[in-house]
Design a protein around this motif. Structure first.
Motif, PDB file in Angstrom:
ATOM      1  N   ALA A 176     -96.801  46.404  67.318  1.00 16.38           N
ATOM      2  CA  ALA A 176     -98.216  46.719  67.516  1.00 16.38           C
ATOM      3  C   ALA A 176     -99.035  45.430  67.565  1.00 16.38           C
ATOM      4  N   PHE A 177    -100.258  45.537  68.110  1.00 14.02           N
ATOM      5  CA  PHE A 177    -101.135  44.379  68.240  1.00 14.02           C
ATOM      6  C   PHE A 177    -102.526  44.695  67.698  1.00 14.02           C
ATOM      7  N   ALA A 178    -103.120  43.681  67.047  1.00 16.72           N
ATOM      8  CA  ALA A 178    -104.497  43.782  66.564  1.00 16.72           C
ATOM      9  C   ALA A 178    -105.325  42.670  67.179  1.00 16.72           C
ATOM     10  N   MET A 179    -106.509  43.016  67.667  1.00 19.36           N
ATOM     11  CA  MET A 179    -107.469  41.988  68.077  1.00 19.36           C
ATOM     12  C   MET A 179    -108.283  41.607  66.850  1.00 19.36           C
ATOM     13  N   ASP A 180    -108.161  40.354  66.444  1.00 22.54           N
ATOM     14  CA  ASP A 180    -108.811  39.861  65.232  1.00 22.54           C
ATOM     15  C   ASP A 180    -110.191  39.294  65.560  1.00 22.54           C
ATOM     16  N   ASP A 181    -111.092  39.370  64.580  1.00 25.88           N
ATOM     17  CA  ASP A 181    -112.423  38.752  64.678  1.00 25.88           C
ATOM     18  C   ASP A 181    -113.248  39.294  65.842  1.00 25.88           C
ATOM     19  N   PHE A 182    -113.087  40.589  66.150  1.00 29.73           N
ATOM     20  CA  PHE A 182    -113.866  41.145  67.254  1.00 29.73           C
ATOM     21  C   PHE A 182    -115.352  41.141  66.889  1.00 29.73           C
ATOM     22  N   GLY A 183    -116.166  40.699  67.835  1.00 26.05           N
ATOM     23  CA  GLY A 183    -117.599  40.584  67.600  1.00 26.05           C
ATOM     24  C   GLY A 183    -118.042  39.158  67.399  1.00 26.05           C
ATOM     25  N   ALA A 184    -117.060  38.242  67.234  1.00 26.64           N
ATOM     26  CA  ALA A 184    -117.397  36.829  67.054  1.00 26.64           C
ATOM     27  C   ALA A 184    -117.363  36.081  68.377  1.00 26.64           C
ATOM     28  N   ILE A 199    -105.153  47.930  67.386  1.00 25.88           N
ATOM     29  CA  ILE A 199    -106.079  47.814  66.256  1.00 25.88           C
ATOM     30  C   ILE A 199    -107.193  46.854  66.627  1.00 25.88           C
ATOM     31  N   LEU A 200    -108.414  47.209  66.272  1.00 26.75           N
ATOM     32  CA  LEU A 200    -109.578  46.350  66.477  1.00 26.75           C
ATOM     33  C   LEU A 200    -110.113  45.946  65.107  1.00 26.75           C
ATOM     34  N   LYS A 201    -110.025  44.653  64.794  1.00 24.96           N
ATOM     35  CA  LYS A 201    -110.519  44.156  63.513  1.00 24.96           C
ATOM     36  C   LYS A 201    -111.913  43.564  63.734  1.00 24.96           C
ATOM     37  N   ILE A 202    -112.891  44.145  63.076  1.00 22.79           N
ATOM     38  CA  ILE A 202    -114.301  43.804  63.308  1.00 22.79           C
ATOM     39  C   ILE A 202    -114.685  42.619  62.445  1.00 22.79           C
ATOM     40  N   ASP A 203    -115.211  41.588  63.070  1.00 22.22           N
ATOM     41  CA  ASP A 203    -115.482  40.314  62.401  1.00 22.22           C
ATOM     42  C   ASP A 203    -116.476  40.458  61.255  1.00 22.22           C
ATOM     43  N   GLY A 204    -116.293  39.618  60.240  1.00 24.51           N
ATOM     44  CA  GLY A 204    -117.155  39.642  59.070  1.00 24.51           C
ATOM     45  C   GLY A 204    -118.612  39.371  59.360  1.00 24.51           C
ATOM     46  N   GLN A 205    -118.924  38.692  60.483  1.00 25.06           N
ATOM     47  CA  GLN A 205    -120.328  38.454  60.845  1.00 25.06           C
ATOM     48  C   GLN A 205    -121.071  39.770  61.045  1.00 25.06           C
ATOM     49  N   VAL A 206    -120.360  40.792  61.477  1.00 25.30           N
ATOM     50  CA  VAL A 206    -120.970  42.109  61.673  1.00 25.30           C
ATOM     51  C   VAL A 206    -121.066  42.853  60.348  1.00 25.30           C
ATOM     52  N   ILE A 207    -120.119  42.610  59.438  1.00 23.86           N
ATOM     53  CA  ILE A 207    -119.976  43.430  58.228  1.00 23.86           C
ATOM     54  C   ILE A 207    -120.783  42.914  57.038  1.00 23.86           C
ATOM     55  N   ARG A 208    -120.850  41.605  56.853  1.00 21.38           N
ATOM     56  CA  ARG A 208    -121.513  41.065  55.656  1.00 21.38           C
ATOM     57  C   ARG A 208    -122.993  41.465  55.607  1.00 21.38           C
ATOM     58  N   GLY A 209    -123.375  42.080  54.494  1.00 19.76           N
ATOM     59  CA  GLY A 209    -124.764  42.482  54.315  1.00 19.76           C
ATOM     60  C   GLY A 209    -125.193  43.624  55.209  1.00 19.76           C
ATOM     61  N   ILE A 210    -124.257  44.380  55.739  1.00 20.27           N
ATOM     62  CA  ILE A 210    -124.591  45.419  56.714  1.00 20.27           C
ATOM     63  C   ILE A 210    -125.425  46.540  56.102  1.00 20.27           C
ATOM     64  N   ASP A 211    -125.331  46.712  54.785  1.00 21.74           N
ATOM     65  CA  ASP A 211    -126.118  47.763  54.136  1.00 21.74           C
ATOM     66  C   ASP A 211    -127.617  47.506  54.238  1.00 21.74           C
ATOM     67  N   SER A 212    -128.020  46.248  54.495  1.00 25.73           N
ATOM     68  CA  SER A 212    -129.445  45.923  54.622  1.00 25.73           C
ATOM     69  C   SER A 212    -129.786  45.364  55.998  1.00 25.73           C
ATOM     70  N   ASP A 213    -128.915  45.612  56.978  1.00 27.57           N
ATOM     71  CA  ASP A 213    -129.112  45.071  58.320  1.00 27.57           C
ATOM     72  C   ASP A 213    -128.991  46.200  59.346  1.00 27.57           C
ATOM     73  N   PRO A 214    -130.106  46.861  59.686  1.00 28.31           N
ATOM     74  CA  PRO A 214    -130.057  47.986  60.641  1.00 28.31           C
ATOM     75  C   PRO A 214    -129.484  47.608  62.001  1.00 28.31           C
ATOM     76  N   ASP A 215    -129.742  46.382  62.453  1.00 26.12           N
ATOM     77  CA  ASP A 215    -129.218  45.964  63.747  1.00 26.12           C
ATOM     78  C   ASP A 215    -127.693  45.954  63.751  1.00 26.12           C
TER      79      ASP A 215
END
Length: 280
Positions: A176-184, A199-215
């Motif tokens: 299997a294959f995963a795309m890492d850091d998607f969104g960076a 598998i699509l691994k969503i980059d931490g830039q999208v995830i960090r602090g997401i609870d207070s980031d509507p965008d």
């Protein structure tokens, strides 16, 4: 009294810009030498971080194996200090080989383990890497179905046609294959459609602090929708708080990875179990 200008020694670059360039060059050369020494003495090891199910975080979907390079004192050299320097060099290819070799050894050691191992698209076609893979698959026929190869979004986009063919060949063997850091990076969607990542691994830039980031919440839902359209499993990287975990799970992400659910460790649970032939 007039202050005398301090001049560089003969043969040394002149001017603050040149001095800075010289200092950076010396630093990079030192880091590269430390990596070469570590490779020569096999001073590398894997650490393992769990990837858990978003709606049942007590259940581990798989682990990511991350290669760590150590200096002569045994101190881990942070990847950010050398990864860009070695990415285009043979040292980068050798590190990929060592990561794969040690990752396959873990899969053989633990028959219930599923593991992802990082690689660069530049290692595709590197003969030593393919020999390591073939040797591992020959040693244990169950390895292929339990091995996930992670390629970063930016690396995949450098050589999209090569990556697509490589993935097609190894998919046939059960890997299997995963795309890492998607969104960076900047994935071109026409290539994305043909990549066939599992598998699509969503980059931490999208995830960090997401609870207070509507965008970023809107962006995450869009990424999940794209992944679902292409029948891809999603993993959120760098989940570090309960609030982030809850928002991400509600957005439809399948799995979570980050310090909130487990730090990378050098001695995972499966190494603590006695060998199968010693069990009653």
């Amino acid at each position: 009294m007039r202050r005398r200008r301090l001049r560089p020694a003969p043969g040394q670059p002149d001017g603050p810009g040149a001095l800075l360039d010289s200092a950076i060059h010396l630093r990079d050369r030192d880091i590269l030498q430390r990596v070469r020494d570590a490779i020569r003495h096999r001073q590398v090891m894997l650490v393992f971080q769990p990837v858990v199910q978003a709606n049942a975080p007590e259940r581990v979907a798989f682990h990511e194996a991350m290669l760590r390079v150590m200096d002569e004192t045994g101190r881990i050299v942070p990847a950010r200090e050398f990864i860009f320097e070695v990415e285009e060099l043979e040292e980068g290819r050798i590190l990929d080989c060592l990561a794969l070799e040690q990752g396959i050894a873990e899969l053989i050691r633990a028959p219930d383990l599923r593991l992802s191992v990082n690689m660069s698209a530049r290692s595709i076609g590197y003969r030593r890497w393919m020999r390591v893979l073939e040797k591992g698959l020959a040693a244990d026929p169950t390895v292929a179905a339990r091995l996930i190869l992670e390629i970063t979004e930016s690396s995949a986009m450098l050589l999209p046609e090569l990556v697509i063919g490589f993935m097609t060949d190894l998919h046939r063997r059960g890997i299997a294959f995963a795309m890492d850091d998607f969104g960076a990076g900047q994935t071109v969607l026409r290539h994305f459609k043909r990549f066939s990542f599992d598998i699509l691994k969503i980059d931490g830039q999208v995830i960090r602090g997401i609870d207070s980031d509507p965008d970023n919440q809107v962006l995450l839902r869009a990424i999940v929708a794209i992944a679902e359209q292409f029948d891809m499993f999603t993993v959120a990287e760098s989940v570090e708080t309960q609030a982030e975990a809850e928002i991400v799970a509600r957005s439809g992400v399948n799995c979570l990875q980050g310090y909130y659910h487990g730090a990378p460790v050098a001695h995972p649970d499966w190494r603590m179990d006695p060998p199968l032939h010693n069990k009653a």
